[in-house]
Motif scaffolding. Sequence first.
Motif, PDB file in Angstrom:
ATOM      1  N   ASP A 171       0.812  -1.216   0.000  1.00  0.00           N
ATOM      2  CA  ASP A 171       0.000   0.000   0.000  1.00  0.00           C
ATOM      3  C   ASP A 171       0.846   1.267   0.000  1.00  0.00           C
ATOM      4  N   HIS A 172       2.074   1.158   0.532  1.00  0.00           N
ATOM      5  CA  HIS A 172       2.902   2.353   0.701  1.00  0.00           C
ATOM      6  C   HIS A 172       4.230   2.280  -0.050  1.00  0.00           C
ATOM      7  N   GLU A 173       4.433   1.276  -0.883  1.00  0.00           N
ATOM      8  CA  GLU A 173       5.733   1.136  -1.538  1.00  0.00           C
ATOM      9  C   GLU A 173       5.575   0.676  -2.983  1.00  0.00           C
ATOM     10  N   ILE A 174       6.431   1.249  -3.846  1.00  0.00           N
ATOM     11  CA  ILE A 174       6.413   0.877  -5.268  1.00  0.00           C
ATOM     12  C   ILE A 174       7.844   0.634  -5.753  1.00  0.00           C
ATOM     13  N   GLU A 175       7.934  -0.016  -6.906  1.00  0.00           N
ATOM     14  CA  GLU A 175       9.211  -0.165  -7.612  1.00  0.00           C
ATOM     15  C   GLU A 175       9.086   0.512  -8.966  1.00  0.00           C
ATOM     16  N   ILE A 176      10.101   1.273  -9.342  1.00  0.00           N
ATOM     17  CA  ILE A 176      10.080   1.998 -10.612  1.00  0.00           C
ATOM     18  C   ILE A 176      10.382   1.034 -11.754  1.00  0.00           C
ATOM     19  N   LEU A 177       9.541   1.080 -12.782  1.00  0.00           N
ATOM     20  CA  LEU A 177       9.664   0.160 -13.916  1.00  0.00           C
ATOM     21  C   LEU A 177      10.428   0.762 -15.083  1.00  0.00           C
ATOM     22  N   LYS A 178      10.641   2.073 -15.051  1.00  0.00           N
ATOM     23  CA  LYS A 178      11.209   2.748 -16.219  1.00  0.00           C
ATOM     24  C   LYS A 178      12.075   3.918 -15.775  1.00  0.00           C
ATOM     25  N   ASP A 179      13.282   4.035 -16.328  1.00  0.00           N
ATOM     26  CA  ASP A 179      14.137   5.188 -16.026  1.00  0.00           C
ATOM     27  C   ASP A 179      13.399   6.485 -16.350  1.00  0.00           C
TER      28      ASP A 179
ATOM     29  N   LYS B  20       9.160   4.328  -0.822  1.00  0.00           N
ATOM     30  CA  LYS B  20       8.245   4.005   0.278  1.00  0.00           C
ATOM     31  C   LYS B  20       7.716   5.314   0.854  1.00  0.00           C
ATOM     32  N   VAL B  21       6.406   5.446   0.893  1.00  0.00           N
ATOM     33  CA  VAL B  21       5.787   6.656   1.443  1.00  0.00           C
ATOM     34  C   VAL B  21       5.442   6.419   2.904  1.00  0.00           C
ATOM     35  N   GLU B  22       5.786   7.420   3.729  1.00  0.00           N
ATOM     36  CA  GLU B  22       5.406   7.394   5.145  1.00  0.00           C
ATOM     37  C   GLU B  22       4.485   8.571   5.427  1.00  0.00           C
ATOM     38  N   GLU B  23       3.287   8.268   5.888  1.00  0.00           N
ATOM     39  CA  GLU B  23       2.296   9.274   6.246  1.00  0.00           C
ATOM     40  C   GLU B  23       1.793   9.005   7.659  1.00  0.00           C
ATOM     41  N   ILE B  24       1.081   9.972   8.199  1.00  0.00           N
ATOM     42  CA  ILE B  24       0.512   9.831   9.533  1.00  0.00           C
ATOM     43  C   ILE B  24      -1.008   9.926   9.433  1.00  0.00           C
ATOM     44  N   SER B  25      -1.682   8.922   9.946  1.00  0.00           N
ATOM     45  CA  SER B  25      -3.139   8.893   9.886  1.00  0.00           C
ATOM     46  C   SER B  25      -3.750   9.567  11.114  1.00  0.00           C
ATOM     47  N   ASP B  26      -5.013   9.964  10.982  1.00  0.00           N
ATOM     48  CA  ASP B  26      -5.731  10.514  12.129  1.00  0.00           C
ATOM     49  C   ASP B  26      -5.823   9.479  13.250  1.00  0.00           C
ATOM     50  N   GLU B  27      -5.931   8.202  12.878  1.00  0.00           N
ATOM     51  CA  GLU B  27      -6.031   7.139  13.882  1.00  0.00           C
ATOM     52  C   GLU B  27      -4.752   7.046  14.714  1.00  0.00           C
ATOM     53  N   GLN B  28      -3.603   7.197  14.068  1.00  0.00           N
ATOM     54  CA  GLN B  28      -2.338   7.196  14.811  1.00  0.00           C
ATOM     55  C   GLN B  28      -2.270   8.363  15.794  1.00  0.00           C
ATOM     56  N   LEU B  29      -2.673   9.526  15.342  1.00  0.00           N
ATOM     57  CA  LEU B  29      -2.645  10.707  16.208  1.00  0.00           C
ATOM     58  C   LEU B  29      -3.603  10.544  17.382  1.00  0.00           C
ATOM     59  N   ASP B  30      -4.776   9.970  17.115  1.00  0.00           N
ATOM     60  CA  ASP B  30      -5.731   9.716  18.200  1.00  0.00           C
ATOM     61  C   ASP B  30      -5.163   8.737  19.213  1.00  0.00           C
ATOM     62  N   ASP B  31      -4.459   7.718  18.714  1.00  0.00           N
ATOM     63  CA  ASP B  31      -3.851   6.716  19.594  1.00  0.00           C
ATOM     64  C   ASP B  31      -2.824   7.382  20.520  1.00  0.00           C
ATOM     65  N   VAL B  32      -2.032   8.279  19.951  1.00  0.00           N
ATOM     66  CA  VAL B  32      -1.014   8.980  20.745  1.00  0.00           C
ATOM     67  C   VAL B  32      -1.666   9.874  21.801  1.00  0.00           C
TER      68      VAL B  32
END
Length: 323
Positions: free
Chosen positions: A260-268, A283-295
């Motif tokens: 869901d958060h990572e890809i491989e490049i197929l073409k230069d 790899k994309v790293e984001e922060i969800s509202d659920e994570q913030l609520d948990d904190v």
Amino acid sequence: MKILQLLLTFLLVVSCKEKQTHPYTYYYWKTNLALNPIEKKALAESTTHFLCIRFFDVDKVNGKFEPVAVITKDESFSTEKEIIPTIFITNRTFFEINESDIEFLAESIHQLIQKKVKEYKLASSNEIQIDCDWTAGTKDDYFKFLTELKKISGKEITCTLRLHQVKDKNLMGIPPVLKIYLMCYSTSSPLENSDKNSILDVNILKSYLSKLEDYPLKKIEVALPIYSWGIVTNHLGKHKLINALSKKDLENPDFKKISDHEIEILKDGFYFGSFMNKGFRIKVEEISDEQLDDVTRFLDKKLSSYNIIYYQLDSKFVEGRRF
């Protein structure tokens, strides 16, 4: 029937207690003071009276203190919020520093803050916030600097607090301030090969802050992340960061989805302003509202009350957020 009603009332009261509402504002960390309509709206809707603006960084270059990335201001920038000047200082600034250096550094920082406040007609607060990831080896001189800056400026001096500085408080020392800003992010390095979210892994954060209630300073504000980035990994396993990438940026026919958060490049080709080869991964790293609520639910059990400062005020990060 009455028993059922009492039970439902009890559950409602408990759930309300679990989710507290905290006044919030933002860090402004860009070099040029300017707000687009989305940012203006987000700032106007924030519920504290202040905004933390990074005025400049301080580093030591060839043995000399240097201000870095000093703010400029667009004519259109305006806010009714009180401004808290925030200064980032590298830890190496405090390597091999003496008493006269500390005095000079404090005086120079105070003078540059005053200059920028006057030049840009900013409604500055009676507080200066210092951001430094001090270590056991620099703590004594850093703490002397904080005390000296308070004496020279006549302001309330506050500072940031990293997670490891809480966990290892006996080694890292307690800064001589009345209020601290607890940075609830950067739980690991983005340059490590890891399946964890380096911006915020809630389990790691909880481990570091398990004894937060025992921290000697009780006036604590909380900094929470809303930023995102992409971690690019090349064929040699080396990494670099691309700011503000999100999952939707990975939707490209030249990318092969790995998760869901990572890809491989197929073409230069050029992607996100950089040339990347076939086989590179993002790899994309984001922060969800659920994570913030948990904190915040976790912190509500540790702290009696606190403001939240979201990092950072940028339309890429505030649009669509639930605050």
